[in-house]
Design a protein around this motif. Structure first.
Motif, PDB file in Angstrom:
ATOM      1  N   SER A  56       0.811  -1.218   0.000  1.00 26.49           N
ATOM      2  CA  SER A  56       0.000   0.000   0.000  1.00 26.49           C
ATOM      3  C   SER A  56       0.846   1.271   0.000  1.00 26.49           C
ATOM      4  CB  SER A  56      -0.944  -0.002   1.193  1.00 26.49           C
ATOM      5  OG  SER A  56      -0.198  -0.075   2.388  1.00 26.49           O
ATOM      6  N   HIS A  57       2.099   1.204   0.428  1.00 24.76           N
ATOM      7  CA  HIS A  57       2.934   2.406   0.460  1.00 24.76           C
ATOM      8  C   HIS A  57       3.458   2.801  -0.925  1.00 24.76           C
ATOM      9  CE1 HIS A  57       6.671   0.171  -0.095  1.00 24.76           C
ATOM     10  NE2 HIS A  57       6.264  -0.663   0.839  1.00 24.76           N
ATOM     11  N   CYS A  58       3.275   1.953  -1.923  1.00 22.08           N
ATOM     12  CA  CYS A  58       3.741   2.258  -3.282  1.00 22.08           C
ATOM     13  C   CYS A  58       2.861   3.335  -3.916  1.00 22.08           C
ATOM     14  CB  CYS A  58       3.713   1.003  -4.149  1.00 22.08           C
ATOM     15  SG  CYS A  58       4.838  -0.281  -3.571  1.00 22.08           S
ATOM     16  N   SER A  59       3.453   4.132  -4.789  1.00 21.58           N
ATOM     17  CA  SER A  59       2.721   5.243  -5.397  1.00 21.58           C
ATOM     18  C   SER A  59       1.733   4.793  -6.469  1.00 21.58           C
ATOM     19  CB  SER A  59       3.702   6.257  -5.994  1.00 21.58           C
ATOM     20  OG  SER A  59       4.515   5.638  -6.962  1.00 21.58           O
ATOM     21  N   HIS A  60       1.980   3.644  -7.105  1.00 19.11           N
ATOM     22  CA  HIS A  60       1.067   3.123  -8.128  1.00 19.11           C
ATOM     23  C   HIS A  60       0.511   1.776  -7.677  1.00 19.11           C
ATOM     24  CE1 HIS A  60       2.050   6.103 -11.169  1.00 19.11           C
ATOM     25  NE2 HIS A  60       3.328   5.938 -10.863  1.00 19.11           N
ATOM     26  N   ARG A  61      -0.795   1.612  -7.796  1.00 20.21           N
ATOM     27  CA  ARG A  61      -1.430   0.325  -7.490  1.00 20.21           C
ATOM     28  C   ARG A  61      -1.110  -0.612  -8.640  1.00 20.21           C
ATOM     29  NH1 ARG A  61      -7.296  -0.685  -7.987  1.00 20.21           N
ATOM     30  NH2 ARG A  61      -7.432  -2.843  -7.371  1.00 20.21           N
ATOM     31  N   ALA A  62      -0.552  -1.761  -8.336  1.00 22.68           N
ATOM     32  CA  ALA A  62      -0.109  -2.670  -9.391  1.00 22.68           C
ATOM     33  C   ALA A  62      -0.004  -4.092  -8.865  1.00 22.68           C
ATOM     34  CB  ALA A  62       1.242  -2.224  -9.936  1.00 22.68           C
ATOM     35  N   VAL A  63       0.260  -4.986  -9.817  1.00 25.99           N
ATOM     36  CA  VAL A  63       0.521  -6.384  -9.505  1.00 25.99           C
ATOM     37  C   VAL A  63       1.846  -6.739 -10.163  1.00 25.99           C
ATOM     38  CG1 VAL A  63      -0.271  -8.746  -9.824  1.00 25.99           C
ATOM     39  CG2 VAL A  63      -1.928  -6.941  -9.416  1.00 25.99           C
ATOM     40  N   ARG A  64       2.729  -7.369  -9.407  1.00 24.47           N
ATOM     41  CA  ARG A  64       3.994  -7.841  -9.982  1.00 24.47           C
ATOM     42  C   ARG A  64       3.790  -9.279 -10.400  1.00 24.47           C
ATOM     43  NH1 ARG A  64       9.145  -5.226  -8.991  1.00 24.47           N
ATOM     44  NH2 ARG A  64       9.889  -7.342  -9.073  1.00 24.47           N
ATOM     45  N   VAL A  65       3.974  -9.532 -11.682  1.00 25.02           N
ATOM     46  CA  VAL A  65       3.767 -10.865 -12.255  1.00 25.02           C
ATOM     47  C   VAL A  65       5.125 -11.478 -12.547  1.00 25.02           C
ATOM     48  CG1 VAL A  65       2.804 -12.117 -14.215  1.00 25.02           C
ATOM     49  CG2 VAL A  65       1.562 -10.185 -13.266  1.00 25.02           C
ATOM     50  N   GLU A  66       5.329 -12.709 -12.063  1.00 26.70           N
ATOM     51  CA  GLU A  66       6.568 -13.435 -12.355  1.00 26.70           C
ATOM     52  C   GLU A  66       6.263 -14.521 -13.370  1.00 26.70           C
ATOM     53  OE1 GLU A  66      10.220 -15.910 -10.286  1.00 26.70           O
ATOM     54  OE2 GLU A  66       8.577 -15.201  -9.038  1.00 26.70           O
ATOM     55  N   LEU A  67       7.064 -14.556 -14.423  1.00 25.01           N
ATOM     56  CA  LEU A  67       6.890 -15.559 -15.462  1.00 25.01           C
ATOM     57  C   LEU A  67       7.678 -16.813 -15.124  1.00 25.01           C
ATOM     58  CD1 LEU A  67       7.164 -13.336 -18.665  1.00 25.01           C
ATOM     59  CD2 LEU A  67       5.170 -13.848 -17.262  1.00 25.01           C
ATOM     60  N   LEU A  68       7.409 -17.879 -15.854  1.00 25.13           N
ATOM     61  CA  LEU A  68       8.107 -19.146 -15.630  1.00 25.13           C
ATOM     62  C   LEU A  68       9.611 -19.010 -15.829  1.00 25.13           C
ATOM     63  CD1 LEU A  68       5.604 -21.565 -17.414  1.00 25.13           C
ATOM     64  CD2 LEU A  68       5.946 -21.271 -14.953  1.00 25.13           C
ATOM     65  N   ASN A  69      10.031 -18.099 -16.728  1.00 26.64           N
ATOM     66  CA  ASN A  69      11.466 -17.919 -16.992  1.00 26.64           C
ATOM     67  C   ASN A  69      12.133 -17.000 -15.965  1.00 26.64           C
ATOM     68  OD1 ASN A  69      10.647 -15.351 -17.724  1.00 26.64           O
ATOM     69  ND2 ASN A  69      11.085 -15.604 -19.893  1.00 26.64           N
ATOM     70  N   GLY A  70      11.377 -16.523 -14.950  1.00 26.05           N
ATOM     71  CA  GLY A  70      11.951 -15.706 -13.890  1.00 26.05           C
ATOM     72  C   GLY A  70      11.819 -14.206 -14.091  1.00 26.05           C
ATOM     73  N   ASP A  76      -1.213  -3.493 -14.509  1.00 27.98           N
ATOM     74  CA  ASP A  76      -2.334  -2.765 -13.925  1.00 27.98           C
ATOM     75  C   ASP A  76      -3.381  -3.804 -13.527  1.00 27.98           C
ATOM     76  OD1 ASP A  76      -4.627  -1.313 -13.354  1.00 27.98           O
ATOM     77  OD2 ASP A  76      -4.424   0.006 -15.084  1.00 27.98           O
ATOM     78  N   PRO A  77      -3.776  -3.852 -12.260  1.00 26.98           N
ATOM     79  CA  PRO A  77      -4.748  -4.865 -11.824  1.00 26.98           C
ATOM     80  C   PRO A  77      -6.124  -4.700 -12.463  1.00 26.98           C
ATOM     81  CG  PRO A  77      -4.274  -3.341 -10.044  1.00 26.98           C
ATOM     82  CD  PRO A  77      -3.341  -3.006 -11.158  1.00 26.98           C
ATOM     83  N   GLU A  78      -6.379  -3.570 -13.106  1.00 21.93           N
ATOM     84  CA  GLU A  78      -7.658  -3.332 -13.771  1.00 21.93           C
ATOM     85  C   GLU A  78      -7.675  -3.813 -15.222  1.00 21.93           C
ATOM     86  OE1 GLU A  78     -10.291  -2.286 -12.009  1.00 21.93           O
ATOM     87  OE2 GLU A  78      -8.937  -2.305 -10.300  1.00 21.93           O
ATOM     88  N   GLU A  79      -6.546  -4.286 -15.732  1.00 22.77           N
ATOM     89  CA  GLU A  79      -6.490  -4.803 -17.108  1.00 22.77           C
ATOM     90  C   GLU A  79      -7.462  -5.971 -17.241  1.00 22.77           C
ATOM     91  OE1 GLU A  79      -4.744  -4.214 -19.948  1.00 22.77           O
ATOM     92  OE2 GLU A  79      -3.479  -2.568 -19.241  1.00 22.77           O
TER      93      GLU A  79
END
Length: 96
Positions: A56-70, A76-79
């Motif tokens: 919550s302390h981050c300036s942009h609301r987001a999701v960090r996605v990790e792929l199988l290759n690392g 954007d969570p609204e995508e």
């Protein structure tokens, strides 16, 4: 001699303390996503290993996605494609 040893010990302890504080600050903010870090294209669900919401302390609301290759991307969570991916994940985890 005692004053020099005490000053040296104080300096060493201060260096260790500030070093550890800096690491903890960097690690918590390294999970944030910034404007130029967002990926605009759809990621195939089969390539996603995991995802995590940014704190919550981050300036942009987001999701960090990790792929199988690392590799990691910010999304954007609204995508729409990500919303569908989340619903699909919940449906498959509920049925197992």
């Amino acid at each position: 001699m005692k004053v020099f040893s005490l000053a040296l010990l104080t300096l060493l302890l201060a260096t260790l303390w500030t070093g550890s504080q800096g690491v903890s600050l960097r690690s918590s903010y390294s999970t944030c996503c910034y404007k130029d870090m967002f990926i605009q294209k759809k990621i195939l669900a089969s390539n996603i290993k995991s995802y995590q919401k940014t704190p919550s302390h981050c300036s942009h609301r987001a999701v960090r996605v990790e792929l199988l290759n690392g590799r990691k991307f910010c999304v954007d969570p609204e995508e729409r494609w990500f919303q569908r991916y989340q619903r699909q994940k919940k449906t498959t985890s509920a049925s197992t």
